[in-house]
Design an enzyme around this catalytic site. Structure first.
Site, PDB file in Angstrom:
ATOM      1  N   GLN A  56       0.833  -1.206   0.000  1.00 35.44           N
ATOM      2  CA  GLN A  56       0.000   0.000   0.000  1.00 35.44           C
ATOM      3  C   GLN A  56       0.869   1.258   0.000  1.00 35.44           C
ATOM      4  OE1 GLN A  56      -3.182   0.716  -0.350  1.00 35.44           O
ATOM      5  NE2 GLN A  56      -3.815  -1.407  -0.620  1.00 35.44           N
ATOM      6  N   SER A  57       1.970   1.221  -0.734  1.00 35.37           N
ATOM      7  CA  SER A  57       2.897   2.347  -0.778  1.00 35.37           C
ATOM      8  C   SER A  57       2.270   3.578  -1.430  1.00 35.37           C
ATOM      9  CB  SER A  57       4.155   1.947  -1.550  1.00 35.37           C
ATOM     10  OG  SER A  57       4.942   3.078  -1.866  1.00 35.37           O
ATOM     11  N   ASN A  58       2.234   4.681  -0.687  1.00 37.99           N
ATOM     12  CA  ASN A  58       1.767   5.949  -1.249  1.00 37.99           C
ATOM     13  C   ASN A  58       2.732   6.453  -2.316  1.00 37.99           C
ATOM     14  OD1 ASN A  58      -0.445   6.187   0.688  1.00 37.99           O
ATOM     15  ND2 ASN A  58       1.151   6.590   2.190  1.00 37.99           N
ATOM     16  N   CYS A 117       4.624   4.653  -4.319  1.00 32.96           N
ATOM     17  CA  CYS A 117       4.476   3.892  -5.563  1.00 32.96           C
ATOM     18  C   CYS A 117       3.250   4.356  -6.345  1.00 32.96           C
ATOM     19  CB  CYS A 117       4.381   2.401  -5.257  1.00 32.96           C
ATOM     20  SG  CYS A 117       5.959   1.658  -4.765  1.00 32.96           S
TER      21      CYS A 117
END
Length: 394
Positions: free
Chosen positions: A109-111, A113
């Site tokens: 859930q990388s912001n 990325c």
């Protein structure tokens, strides 16, 4: 006939970059920057309850808008927060090198990325994301929750890796493996590190200090900030912290930066930030310009019921929605420290920087369900006259 006006749009334009005068001695200085964010992001008072005596809090929203809270949640890029500020410099470098695709890496859930995937498409570049997930899910469809929905909608190529493999190989090896594969296919990849945190990306938050200076009222000595509070985590916070603390110490703002770590530990981030500072030939020690505190709790992206309830109470009392991974834990840590050490904060003007990540809330729906309520079927007495067709549903 009225003369036709020439339209001028700055968004998505590449510009020559001139650093603030107080940062001109740093090296290397970027040559260009892309306009990807909606800046400046607003600052306004944040009236959190239970602040120490005579303490005034503001918020700056780099995510979505009286602390002053600096709302870097409103910087654009589909709620990208602090990530887009770094990408303005990193994407300019990628285009200058003639790259045709971007590689970056992060959690499932990388912001960062998600912001990178959107920025790449804005600039007509393909994007490859290496996302870290659990061993039991690495061979399954990752789904469409939160950041994943945006990434997949814009056509990002998703490469899944287990947390165990990530721990044994590291982000640099994983991105290099994908880079070599794409090079053999005739592509021209540009690698952005975890969170966009390298010395080049650090300029994004050096610029933020110039922005804050320009937002302060002029002509009075009474307006200014004594302290800046921000979240720090998963390497991406390293670039944010390096830029803020270095910029603040060099500029007339001269506010003390307090960073609350949501993963790893303060010692790790002191070393990480030091590497970024050395990469800019700053000639300063990280321990001298930033105060790092632990706010990890149960672990990265893992929340206690108390932390989630804090998010709800802040939203109810102030209208500010914090994300559960970064700014939420930082604000929780700040308020805990204020309660335990009130004299440290009393009478201060404090700026809290909200760095975004609200899409992370969608990954906490089940956990938040029992904390929110206030719904019911509307009670309409049978005696109220009814007539078919009177209510128009557009």
């Amino acid at each position: 006939m009225e003369a036709t006006k020439q339209l001028s749009f700055d968004f998505l334009t590449k510009k020559a970059y001139t650093p603030p005068s107080w940062a001109s001695h740093l090296s290397p200085v970027p040559s260009h920057v892309f306009s990807l964010a909606h800046l400046p992001t607003p600052i306004h008072r944040w009236n959190l309850p239970n602040l120490p005596k005579n303490t005034r809090l503001w918020i700056k929203l780099d995510v979505e808008p009286e602390q002053p809270l600096r709302r870097d949640d409103l910087s654009g890029m589909q709620l990208s927060g602090n990530k887009v500020r770094k990408l303005e410099f990193l994407m300019a470098d990628a285009v200058a090198q003639g790259s045709d695709c971007i590689i970056t890496i992060g959690g499932i859930q990388s912001n960062h990325c998600r912001a990178t995937a959107v920025a790449a498409k804005y600039l007509n570049l393909d994007c490859y994301l290496i996302l870290r997930t659990s061993k039991v899910l690495v061979e399954k469809d990752p789904g469409l929750t939160g950041n994943l929905l945006v990434e997949r909608l814009v056509g990002a190529h998703i490469e899944l890796v287990s947390k165990e493999e990530y721990a044994k190989l590291g982000s640099a090896t994983l991105t290099n493996l994908l880079k070599e594969k794409l090079l053999k296919e005739g592509r021209r990849p540009y690698v952005i590190p975890v969170g966009g945190s390298n010395s080049l990306g650090t300029w994004g938050y050096i610029e933020t200090i110039r922005e804050i200076e320009q937002q302060l009222p002029t002509g009075t000595d009474e307006v200014g900030f004594d302290d800046i509070v921000v979240a720090c985590g998963s390497c991406q916070g390293g670039g944010t912290i390096a830029g803020l603390s270095l910029g603040s110490s060099l500029s007339q703002l001269n506010a003390k930066v307090h960073a609350f770590c949501v993963c790893d530990d303060p010692d790790y981030f002191y070393d990480y930030v030091q590497g970024l500072l050395d990469g800019l030939q700053a000639g300063v020690r990280s321990h001298d310009i930033v105060d790092l505190q632990n706010a990890k709790g149960l672990g990265y992206a893992i929340n206690t019921t108390e932390e989630l309830n804090f998010l709800k109470e802040v939203a109810v009392s102030t209208g500010i929605v914090l994300d559960p991974v970064y700014s939420g834990k930082a604000a929780y840590g700040m308020m805990k420290d204020m309660a335990e050490n009130p004299a440290k904060w009393e009478g201060k003007n404090i700026l809290f920087i909200h760095t975004g990540g609200l899409l992370g809330l969608f990954d906490k729906v089940e956990e938040m369900g029992s904390l929110v309520g206030k719904w019911r079927k509307m009670d309409i007495d049978d005696s109220i006259p009814r007539k078919d067709g009177i209510g128009k549903m557009f």
